[in-house]
Design a protein around this motif. Structure first.
Motif, mmCIF file in Angstrom:
data_model
loop_
_atom_site.group_PDB
_atom_site.id
_atom_site.type_symbol
_atom_site.label_atom_id
_atom_site.label_comp_id
_atom_site.label_asym_id
_atom_site.label_seq_id
_atom_site.Cartn_x
_atom_site.Cartn_y
_atom_site.Cartn_z
ATOM 1 N N ALA A 1 54.126 43.676 9.959
ATOM 2 C CA ALA A 1 53.829 43.364 8.397
ATOM 3 C C ALA A 1 53.730 41.943 8.415
ATOM 4 O O ALA A 1 54.513 41.043 9.202
ATOM 5 N N ARG A 2 53.115 41.367 7.436
ATOM 6 C CA ARG A 2 52.706 39.891 7.198
ATOM 7 C C ARG A 2 53.212 39.372 5.788
ATOM 8 O O ARG A 2 52.839 40.302 4.872
ATOM 9 N N LEU A 3 53.818 38.118 5.686
ATOM 10 C CA LEU A 3 54.080 37.648 4.363
ATOM 11 C C LEU A 3 53.365 36.393 4.661
ATOM 12 O O LEU A 3 53.553 35.589 5.206
ATOM 13 N N ARG A 4 52.627 36.095 3.324
ATOM 14 C CA ARG A 4 51.695 34.900 3.364
ATOM 15 C C ARG A 4 52.132 33.989 2.279
ATOM 16 O O ARG A 4 52.633 34.445 1.130
ATOM 17 N N SER B 1 59.394 46.492 4.776
ATOM 18 C CA SER B 1 58.004 46.855 4.976
ATOM 19 C C SER B 1 57.557 47.047 6.271
ATOM 20 O O SER B 1 56.736 48.168 6.464
ATOM 21 N N ALA B 2 58.080 46.506 7.133
ATOM 22 C CA ALA B 2 57.396 46.653 8.611
ATOM 23 C C ALA B 2 57.987 48.274 9.106
ATOM 24 O O ALA B 2 57.336 48.825 9.774
ATOM 25 N N ILE B 3 59.234 48.523 8.533
ATOM 26 C CA ILE B 3 59.723 49.811 8.921
ATOM 27 C C ILE B 3 58.927 50.765 8.293
ATOM 28 O O ILE B 3 58.583 51.936 8.924
ATOM 29 N N ALA B 4 58.534 50.625 6.906
ATOM 30 C CA ALA B 4 57.707 51.532 6.420
ATOM 31 C C ALA B 4 56.388 51.705 6.990
ATOM 32 O O ALA B 4 55.641 52.878 7.055
ATOM 33 N N ASN B 5 55.679 50.701 7.590
ATOM 34 C CA ASN B 5 54.357 50.651 8.219
ATOM 35 C C ASN B 5 54.523 51.518 9.595
ATOM 36 O O ASN B 5 53.846 52.399 9.831
ATOM 37 N N TRP B 6 55.944 51.202 10.261
ATOM 38 C CA TRP B 6 55.841 51.953 11.244
ATOM 39 C C TRP B 6 56.063 53.594 11.077
ATOM 40 O O TRP B 6 55.476 54.424 11.904
ATOM 41 N N LYS C 1 60.643 43.441 17.501
ATOM 42 C CA LYS C 1 59.939 42.966 18.783
ATOM 43 C C LYS C 1 59.563 41.335 18.824
ATOM 44 O O LYS C 1 59.640 40.704 19.717
ATOM 45 N N THR C 2 58.621 41.187 17.585
ATOM 46 C CA THR C 2 58.199 39.806 17.731
ATOM 47 C C THR C 2 58.396 39.207 16.103
ATOM 48 O O THR C 2 58.085 40.069 15.272
ATOM 49 N N ILE C 3 58.752 38.038 16.149
ATOM 50 C CA ILE C 3 58.740 37.469 14.606
ATOM 51 C C ILE C 3 58.436 36.004 14.792
ATOM 52 O O ILE C 3 59.010 35.392 15.719
ATOM 53 N N PHE C 4 57.446 35.626 13.924
ATOM 54 C CA PHE C 4 57.053 34.290 14.059
ATOM 55 C C PHE C 4 56.612 33.671 12.723
ATOM 56 O O PHE C 4 56.253 34.184 11.903
ATOM 57 N N VAL C 5 57.061 32.215 12.597
ATOM 58 C CA VAL C 5 56.563 31.599 11.469
ATOM 59 C C VAL C 5 55.676 30.496 11.546
ATOM 60 O O VAL C 5 55.833 29.736 12.380
ATOM 61 N N ASP C 6 54.630 30.536 10.639
ATOM 62 C CA ASP C 6 53.531 29.519 10.677
ATOM 63 C C ASP C 6 53.518 28.689 9.469
ATOM 64 O O ASP C 6 54.120 29.211 8.555
ATOM 65 N N GLY C 7 53.304 27.327 9.577
ATOM 66 C CA GLY C 7 53.178 26.697 8.369
ATOM 67 C C GLY C 7 52.114 27.062 7.463
ATOM 68 O O GLY C 7 50.869 27.410 8.045
ATOM 69 N N GLY C 8 52.296 27.194 6.192
ATOM 70 C CA GLY C 8 51.129 27.615 5.358
ATOM 71 C C GLY C 8 50.661 26.307 4.556
ATOM 72 O O GLY C 8 50.796 25.212 5.044
ATOM 73 N N ARG C 9 50.059 26.251 3.330
ATOM 74 C CA ARG C 9 49.704 25.398 2.531
ATOM 75 C C ARG C 9 50.706 24.438 1.963
ATOM 76 O O ARG C 9 51.806 25.072 2.059
ATOM 77 N N VAL D 1 54.690 34.352 7.652
ATOM 78 C CA VAL D 1 55.796 35.111 8.445
ATOM 79 C C VAL D 1 55.233 36.319 8.933
ATOM 80 O O VAL D 1 54.519 37.206 8.200
ATOM 81 N N THR D 2 55.075 36.556 10.262
ATOM 82 C CA THR D 2 54.567 37.764 11.016
ATOM 83 C C THR D 2 55.611 38.393 11.444
ATOM 84 O O THR D 2 56.479 37.842 12.524
ATOM 85 N N ILE D 3 55.750 39.854 11.488
ATOM 86 C CA ILE D 3 56.895 40.618 12.130
ATOM 87 C C ILE D 3 56.365 41.844 12.727
ATOM 88 O O ILE D 3 55.436 42.435 12.259
ATOM 89 N N ILE D 4 56.819 42.242 14.083
ATOM 90 C CA ILE D 4 56.453 43.261 14.537
ATOM 91 C C ILE D 4 57.366 44.126 15.183
ATOM 92 O O ILE D 4 58.497 43.577 15.596
ATOM 93 N N VAL D 5 57.554 45.293 14.607
ATOM 94 C CA VAL D 5 59.039 46.136 15.001
ATOM 95 C C VAL D 5 58.283 47.269 15.930
ATOM 96 O O VAL D 5 57.018 47.560 15.934
ATOM 97 N N ASP D 6 59.059 47.696 16.904
ATOM 98 C CA ASP D 6 58.453 48.762 17.783
ATOM 99 C C ASP D 6 59.862 49.542 18.424
ATOM 100 O O ASP D 6 60.777 49.166 18.219
#
Length: 118
Positions: free
Chosen positions: A5-8, A53-58, A75-83, A106-111
């Motif tokens: 799941a991604r949050l932009r 949202s990531a849980i619902a996608n799973w 499993k993975t979560i990382f935050v990148d800078g936006g505009r 933000v990008t989050i990966i559940v497993d």
């Protein structure tokens, strides 16, 4: 099987969001949800919604499986800078200061932990 799941363009600085992302990385999903729900930091609300949202996608990917029996974790979560929106703030003697209103992605990966052992 993992789900993403991604949050932009979330209007919070990446530094503030990374504090919460580091807090929930590697946690079980139920514990991470409780941690975010009772956190006093303001980015915890959109991060909690993103985790849901990531849980619902799973659930959509793994039809018929139960979340509790799958032993889901972050499993993975990382935050990148936006505009950055650049604004001007009045300063003394006719000058102006630049204010950068930062945002993040933000990008989050559940497993499931069962997939690792199998």
């Amino acid at each position: 099987m993992e789900a993403v799941a991604r949050l932009r363009n979330n209007p919070t600085s990446p530094r503030k969001m990374r504090l919460l992302a580091d807090l929930v990385r590697g946690m079980d999903v139920e514990i991470a949800l409780n941690t975010l729900k009772f956190s006093t930091k303001h980015p915890s609300v959109p991060l909690e919604k993103l985790l849901l949202s990531a849980i619902a996608n799973w659930k959509m990917k793994n039809e018929g499986e139960d979340v509790a029996s799958a032993n889901l974790y972050v499993k993975t979560i990382f935050v990148d800078g936006g505009r950055s929106l650049k604004r001007m703030r009045p300063a003394p003697q006719g000058r102006a200061y630049r204010v950068r209103k930062r945002s993040n992605h933000v990008t989050i990966i559940v497993d499931s932990r069962n997939a690792i052992n199998a």
